[in-house]
Design a protein around this motif. Structure first.
Motif, PDB file in Angstrom:
ATOM      1  N   SER A   1       4.842  12.391   8.688  1.00  0.00           N
ATOM      2  CA  SER A   1       6.094  12.868   8.089  1.00  0.00           C
ATOM      3  C   SER A   1       5.908  13.513   6.711  1.00  0.00           C
ATOM      4  N   HIS A   2       4.790  13.175   6.029  1.00  0.00           N
ATOM      5  CA  HIS A   2       4.544  13.778   4.701  1.00  0.00           C
ATOM      6  C   HIS A   2       3.890  15.145   4.805  1.00  0.00           C
ATOM      7  N   GLY A   3       3.440  15.510   6.012  1.00  0.00           N
ATOM      8  CA  GLY A   3       2.676  16.739   6.181  1.00  0.00           C
ATOM      9  C   GLY A   3       1.270  16.373   6.624  1.00  0.00           C
TER      10      GLY A   3
ATOM     11  N   ALA B   1       0.845  -1.208   0.000  1.00  0.00           N
ATOM     12  CA  ALA B   1       0.000   0.000   0.000  1.00  0.00           C
ATOM     13  C   ALA B   1       0.878   1.255   0.000  1.00  0.00           C
ATOM     14  N   GLU B   2       1.902   1.274   0.826  1.00  0.00           N
ATOM     15  CA  GLU B   2       2.809   2.435   0.878  1.00  0.00           C
ATOM     16  C   GLU B   2       3.478   2.639  -0.487  1.00  0.00           C
ATOM     17  N   ALA B   3       3.909   1.507  -1.083  1.00  0.00           N
ATOM     18  CA  ALA B   3       4.598   1.582  -2.382  1.00  0.00           C
ATOM     19  C   ALA B   3       3.673   2.180  -3.432  1.00  0.00           C
TER      20      ALA B   3
ATOM     21  N   VAL C   1       1.013   4.116  -2.963  1.00  0.00           N
ATOM     22  CA  VAL C   1       0.709   5.530  -2.683  1.00  0.00           C
ATOM     23  C   VAL C   1       1.877   6.439  -3.072  1.00  0.00           C
ATOM     24  N   HIS C   2       3.087   6.019  -2.723  1.00  0.00           N
ATOM     25  CA  HIS C   2       4.240   6.904  -2.950  1.00  0.00           C
ATOM     26  C   HIS C   2       4.875   6.702  -4.332  1.00  0.00           C
ATOM     27  N   GLY C   3       4.352   5.713  -5.081  1.00  0.00           N
ATOM     28  CA  GLY C   3       4.850   5.497  -6.440  1.00  0.00           C
ATOM     29  C   GLY C   3       6.288   5.011  -6.479  1.00  0.00           C
TER      30      GLY C   3
HETATM   31 NI    NI Z   1       3.318   6.827   3.588  1.00  0.00          NI
END
Ligand code: NI
Ligand SMILES: O=C([S-])c1cc(C(=O)S)c[n+]([C@@H]2O[C@H](COP(=O)(O)O)[C@@H](O)[C@H]2O)c1
Length: 398
Positions: free
Chosen positions: A160-162, A104-106, A108-110
């Motif tokens: 951490s992303h805002g 999922a993280e991969a 989302v962050h591409g």
């Molecule tokens: Ni993330």
């Protein structure tokens, strides 16, 4: 079968889930002793009773002892878990949840999954939460998991992303196929870990399945103070083996394959059948274009697991795509009966329709073990089991 139903009226997170498992009877010392098998030490566990809007709940949290933690990617985490002396079931469950979270993280962050880092404090928290959940489920002997629709909250969360919208992007990705809602409560009620646990382990997310008998109610507290109790409610009880979740829709996922090493098929079928929500997985020989002999892989799956299972198929086979079809099903009500026989214990599946026994099927693995141990023909073991089961059922109905 021992089962839990998680009422996620105030969401779910890794910490809330462990709190609920502790409240349901997982001994704190056992959890600590099992977690100590992991080669990570710089953390402190908080485990205490709290009151959430008048309800007593168990609060669990993980505090990193040092702010600086090594940055760990999925591979590091696999290594930490797989090289520990935890049981295979715990390792497998924990790795499955981490893989989902990583995917999922991969997405989302591409970035590729190999590049996903579980950062700083988050890594230790995630490891303890995810492994702890697997430990708790194994200790309590939970075989089936169901949840309500998930209350996700609303607004924004700082990380951490805002500031990110709720559900956070990784959570939203993990909620594919899972019904969720927001009722105006401000705050992040479902975290990525909570969503990954539900996505990987729950068979269905909706009303409590018909026939679920509650024996215990437990509460796992979250860290927020809201106008509703910030806790997950865990109902522990039993459900008969054949119980399907209410309104559970089934789908068939299929793909045709003509270019894969035949050694892979057995592995893939075994892997698929282990996933909650997969009811059957099977192969059919087919003739494909250009005169190529091929294999059709078919998987009968709960509708909310389609995305999950399609991913397993695309990851594990040479297929470039799958097709998904609606499927109506009619089931007998199944019950597993354990027989005491002169050869030892054996399980028999009893199928009923409106209370009437329509089928009695001995468990292949149990009959096989008996046949090998006593050097008896397998067909005779089967006949004996069916006769014994019928006698038992007749006696029970008198
Ligand atoms: Ni993330
Ligand atoms: O740090 C990162 S990459 C991060 C990403 C996301 C995405 O949705 S992308 C979300 N968060 C937030 O971190 C905390 C921790 O969640 P856990 O599941 O590990 O308890 C939570 O608030 C997430 O929304 C972090």
């Amino acid at each position: 079968m021992k089962a839990i139903y998680l009422d996620c009226f105030s969401g779910i997170s890794g910490n809330m889930m462990i709190g609920a498992l502790l409240d349901a009877g997982l001994p704190s010392e056992y959890l600590r002793a099992e977690l100590a098998k992991l080669p990570v030490t710089a953390y402190k566990l908080i485990d205490k009773e709290v009151i959430k809007r008048g309800i007593k709940a168990r609060y669990f949290n993980v505090e990193a002892r040092q702010w600086f933690q090594p940055s760990r990617n999925l591979r590091d985490i696999h290594k930490i878990i797989s090289e520990s002396s935890l049981t295979d079931t715990v390792k497998e469950k924990a790795i499955t949840i981490f893989n989902r979270l990583g995917a999922a993280e991969a997405k989302v962050h591409g970035v590729p999954e190999s590049k996903i880092h579980f950062h700083e404090v988050g890594a230790i928290d995630s490891i303890v939460d995810i492994v702890g959940i697997a430990i708790g489920l194994e200790y309590l002997g939970i075989e089936r998991i169901f949840t309500s629709e998930l209350h996700v909250g609303s607004g924004y969360v700082k990380c951490s992303h805002g500031r990110m919208p709720i559900p956070a992007p990784a959570t939203a990705e993990l909620l594919k196929g899972i019904p969720f809602y927001s009722e105006g409560v401000k705050g992040e009620l479902v975290t990525p870990t909570g969503a990954a646990v539900v996505a990987c382990l729950a068979e269905a997310c909706g009303p409590m399945p018909k026939g679920f008998i509650i024996q215990q109610v437990a509460y796992g507290a979250g860290s927020m103070d809201l106008e509703i109790p910030n806790a997950v409610r865990l109902y522990m009880g039993t459900v008969s083996a054949g119980v399907e979740a209410a309104s559970q829709e089934a789908k068939i996922i299929e793909t045709n394959i003509d270019d894969m090493n035949p050694e892979i098929y057995g592995y893939v079928i075994e892997l698929l059948l282990k996933h909650p929500g997969v009811h059957d997985a099977y192969l059919t020989s087919i003739m494909m274009k250009k005169g190529r002999p091929g294999i059709k892989l078919s998987v009968l799956v709960s509708a909310n697991k389609v995305a999950d299972i399609s991913r397993v198929i695309l990851r594990e086979t040479s297929s470039l795509g799958v097709r998904i079809m609606d499927c109506d099903t009619v089931h007998l009500e199944k019950e597993i009966v354990t027989l005491e026989t002169p050869w030892g214990q054996a399980r028999v599946k009893v199928g009923r329709l409106a209370g009437q026994v329509l089928n009695v099927a001995p468990e292949y693995e149990d009959c096989k073990a008996i046949a090998l141990k006593h050097n008896a023909p397998l067909k005779e073991v089967y006949q004996q089991m069916i006769a014994d089961a019928k006698k038992l059922l007749e006696a029970a109905s008198e």
